[in-house]
Design an enzyme around this catalytic site. Structure first.
Site, PDB file in Angstrom:
ATOM      1  CB  THR A 168      -4.927  59.521   6.126  1.00 58.32           C
ATOM      2  OG1 THR A 168      -4.841  60.856   5.903  1.00 58.32           O
ATOM      3  CG2 THR A 168      -4.189  58.812   7.134  1.00 58.32           C
TER       4      THR A 168
ATOM      5  N   GLY B  53      -7.098  61.861   3.748  1.00 52.93           N
ATOM      6  CA  GLY B  53      -7.044  63.276   4.275  1.00 52.93           C
ATOM      7  C   GLY B  53      -5.688  63.909   3.807  1.00 52.93           C
ATOM      8  CB  CYS B  54      -3.430  65.036   1.904  1.00 52.64           C
ATOM      9  SG  CYS B  54      -4.483  64.709   0.484  1.00 52.64           S
ATOM     10  N   GLY B  55      -2.928  63.411   5.334  1.00 50.97           N
ATOM     11  CA  GLY B  55      -2.161  63.285   6.406  1.00 50.97           C
ATOM     12  C   GLY B  55      -1.371  61.985   6.566  1.00 50.97           C
TER      13      GLY B  55
END
Length: 261
Positions: free
Chosen positions: A102, A104-106
């Site tokens: 994502t 958000g780097c998740g």
């Protein structure tokens, strides 16, 4: 120093170097197990881990009713947390664990399926909010953000009526703050069709999808929205507001909920 942060002595450059004590926000991995199977590891502040775990599972479509949860155990090992969730149904049936990274780097699961399913929904709710109320709620969100003022390292989200903030959550990730609200509303059976979420941070599609799945009709952020989230808001009927400043904001989609629009 509080349990939410750790103090460090650093060196600051400002027309020369000097020593300075700063606070860094706590970051702890929370690994979620569902019926004995590892789902994901989230990096968080370790606040409200039960709401965060359940909120993630709800917003990612692993669970759809609090009645499905038969046991919820949080284990705090000091440098990490574990959430063990047991359900009475098979959350893995017919589920292909596709992953997406994502904004958000998740890691998100089944992103394509989530978009295809959720974009067909229409979010109801006849909540009406005035521009003045939107600006006031955003100001209060900022005033409550003591952890941000201390560390400069967190995002904040609140569940509100047009008149007041009901729940306030803060975390290193804007996704986590939203999931904590989702988890508490889900477990405590909080009605949301007359509520709104006011948050900080960019509104990317995964944030918009979480809010649609919760069923909150109004999402307002102090930051801007991506093109995909704007399109999803218009498809699903979410009132989407962004770029809130002291005396202004942007309306990406109204759907009849903003007074005077």
């Amino acid at each position: 120093m509080s349990s939410d942060s750790q103090e460090y002595v650093i060196h600051e450059y400002r027309r020369g170097f000097s020593r300075k004590t700063v606070s860094s926000i706590r970051e702890v991995p929370l690994t979620i197990f569902l019926n004995g199977r590892e789902v994901v590891t989230l990096l968080c502040t370790a606040k409200y881990p039960e709401y965060l775990a359940v909120g993630f599972l709800k917003s990612d479509a692993f669970i759809s009713s609090p009645a499905q949860i038969t046991d919820l155990t949080i284990r705090d090992e000091g440098d990490r947390l574990t959430a063990e969730v047991e359900t009475c149904h098979d959350p893995w049936k017919d589920r292909v664990m596709e992953r997406s990274i994502t904004s958000g780097c998740g890691k998100g699961t089944n992103f394509g399926r989530n978009v295809a399913t959720i974009s067909k929904r229409t979010v109801g709710g006849d909540v009406r909010v005035s521009p003045e109320q939107i600006l006031t709620l955003a100001k209060e969100l900022h005033e409550r953000s003591t952890l941000y003022k201390t560390t400069r390292g967190c995002h904040n989200s609140s569940l509100c009526t047009p008149e007041e903030i009901l729940l306030f959550r803060e975390d290193i990730g804007r996704h986590n703050a939203i999931d904590m609200l989702c988890g508490q509303c889900f477990l405590d059976d909080v009605a949301v069709d007359d509520k709104m979420i006011v948050t900080t941070g960019r509104v990317a599609s995964e944030i918009l999808l979480k809010v649609v799945r919760i069923g909150v009709p109004v999402l307002a952020s102090t930051a801007v929205a991506t093109s995909f989230s704007v399109e999803l808001a218009r498809k699903t009927g979410i009132t989407l507001i962004g770029n809130i400043r002291d005396d202004s904001f942007w309306v990406y989609n109204d759907n009849g909920r903003i007074i005077g629009f």
